[in-house]
Motif scaffolding. Structure first.
Motif, short mmCIF file in Angstrom:
data_model
loop_
_atom_site.label_atom_id
_atom_site.label_comp_id
_atom_site.label_asym_id
_atom_site.label_seq_id
_atom_site.Cartn_x
_atom_site.Cartn_y
_atom_site.Cartn_z
N SER A 198 15.68 5.77 -1.46
CA SER A 198 14.44 6.52 -1.25
C SER A 198 13.97 7.09 -2.58
O SER A 198 14.75 7.74 -3.29
CB SER A 198 14.70 7.66 -0.25
N THR A 199 12.71 6.88 -2.92
CA THR A 199 12.19 7.43 -4.18
C THR A 199 12.17 8.96 -4.11
O THR A 199 12.33 9.64 -5.13
CB THR A 199 10.78 6.91 -4.50
N ARG A 241 8.26 11.97 7.60
CA ARG A 241 8.22 13.37 8.02
C ARG A 241 9.05 13.54 9.28
O ARG A 241 9.29 12.60 10.02
CB ARG A 241 6.77 13.78 8.30
N SER A 249 7.12 8.60 -5.76
CA SER A 249 7.36 10.04 -5.62
C SER A 249 7.11 10.71 -6.96
O SER A 249 7.52 10.20 -8.00
CB SER A 249 8.81 10.31 -5.19
C1 BTN Z 1 5.35 10.11 6.92
O1 BTN Z 1 6.26 10.20 7.76
O2 BTN Z 1 4.19 9.90 7.24
C2 BTN Z 1 5.66 10.26 5.46
C3 BTN Z 1 6.07 8.96 4.85
C4 BTN Z 1 6.37 9.09 3.37
C5 BTN Z 1 6.94 7.81 2.80
C6 BTN Z 1 7.09 7.88 1.31
S1 BTN Z 1 7.42 6.31 0.60
C7 BTN Z 1 7.79 7.05 -0.92
C8 BTN Z 1 8.55 8.32 -0.64
N1 BTN Z 1 9.97 8.06 -0.52
C9 BTN Z 1 10.43 8.29 0.70
O3 BTN Z 1 11.61 8.15 1.06
N2 BTN Z 1 9.43 8.70 1.49
C10 BTN Z 1 8.18 8.80 0.77
#
Ligand code: BTN
Length: 262
Positions: A28-29, A58, A74
């Motif tokens: 995960s970034t 989220r 990120s």
């Molecule tokens: C949501 O649930 O709507 C939020 C999603 C967020 C995804 C992004 S992708 C880049 C960054 N790294 C992650 O692990 N999650 C966020």
């Protein structure tokens, strides 16, 4: 796959991306950016991956980023002297940046409260903001942005609690992910400079999906239906019940649905 050199050639964008890390594949970034934020990374540090194997969404949900199909990035942000009450603006800045970057490509996007980006009624992008606090002082923010670009970005449909969409379906020409990243960063850099001015809240209201329509808000012990009035100055959703009473609902753990999609 994204090309690290090409990405480097568009960076930095204003004060974003001076320090940059790229991964072909990472869990995960946000996870990487959080670690960097906690160990002294400077404001504007950027982490991008072509593929995420443990992307976070989220409310503890997962977020899938298959190789070659999406944007997953990120940012570490360390705004100086931001009042705690303005921290909510950070949450929406990312979604606004995506919406405004898409508008520059002629695509009309809306924000489903709090910060899901919708295209043709489906979710095409999400923002995960994770803050580090010391008492009421904001030490850092990690703003993770995920955008579904190509059709292959929509996998594992069971993970979605809302219809999914991708940018490619809205356009006739092929989307260049590097250009899209540059466009999002450009808007984000402009918006970052306006943090604390309240301008994000006005824009948030303007871009809000289902405004004036009937919606249901569920979760965190509530289940209420009413007319979506907009967001208040502190980012709470304003929901007018049939009685005329207007509820103010905080972001934490709530889910919003248009009444015809429940
Ligand atoms: C949501 O649930 O709507 C939020 C999603 C967020 C995804 C992004 S992708 C880049 C960054 N790294 C992650 O692990 N999650 C966020």
């Amino acid at each position: 796959m994204l090309n690290k050199r090409r990405l480097q050639s568009i960076l930095p964008v204003g004060r974003l991306g001076d320090v940059f890390r790229y991964y072909n594949r990472i869990g995960s970034t946000n996870e990487v950016a959080l670690e960097m934020a906690q160990t002294g990374a400077q404001d504007g540090t950027l982490v991008i991956a072509d593929e995420q194997t443990a992307g976070r969404g989220r409310a503890g949900r997962t977020w899938s980023t298959p190789a070659g199909s999406a944007v997953a990035m990120s940012l570490v942000l360390k705004p100086e002297n931001l009042a705690a009450k303005s921290a909510g603006e950070l949450t929406v800045m990312g979604a606004l940046a995506v919406v405004e970057a898409l508008e520059a490509h002629g695509v009309a996007a809306k924000i489903k409260w709090p910060n899901d980006v919708l295209l043709s009624g489906g979710k095409a992008a999400g923002v995960l903001v994770e803050n580090g606090w010391m008492e009421d002082k904001l030490l850092y923010t990690v703003m993770g942005i995920g955008i579904n670009v190509h059709a292959a970005s929509i996998q594992n449909l069971e993970q979605f609690d809302f219809p999914a969409a991708c940018l490619e379906d809205e356009l006739t020409e092929r989307v260049d992910r590097t250009e899209l990243i540059k466009d999002v960063l450009t808007v984000l850099d402009e918006r970052y400079a306006q943090l604390g001015s309240g301008s994000h809240m006005t824009a948030w209201n303007d871009k809000m999906a289902y405004r004036g329509e009937s919606v249901t808000v569920q979760g965190a012990g509530m289940n209420s239906t009413g007319k979506l009035v907009g967001v208040s100055e502190n980012g709470q959703l304003r929901l007018q019940l049939v009685t005329g009473e207007v509820l103010q609902i905080g972001v934490g753990g709530h889910n919003l649905r248009p009444v015809d999609k429940i």
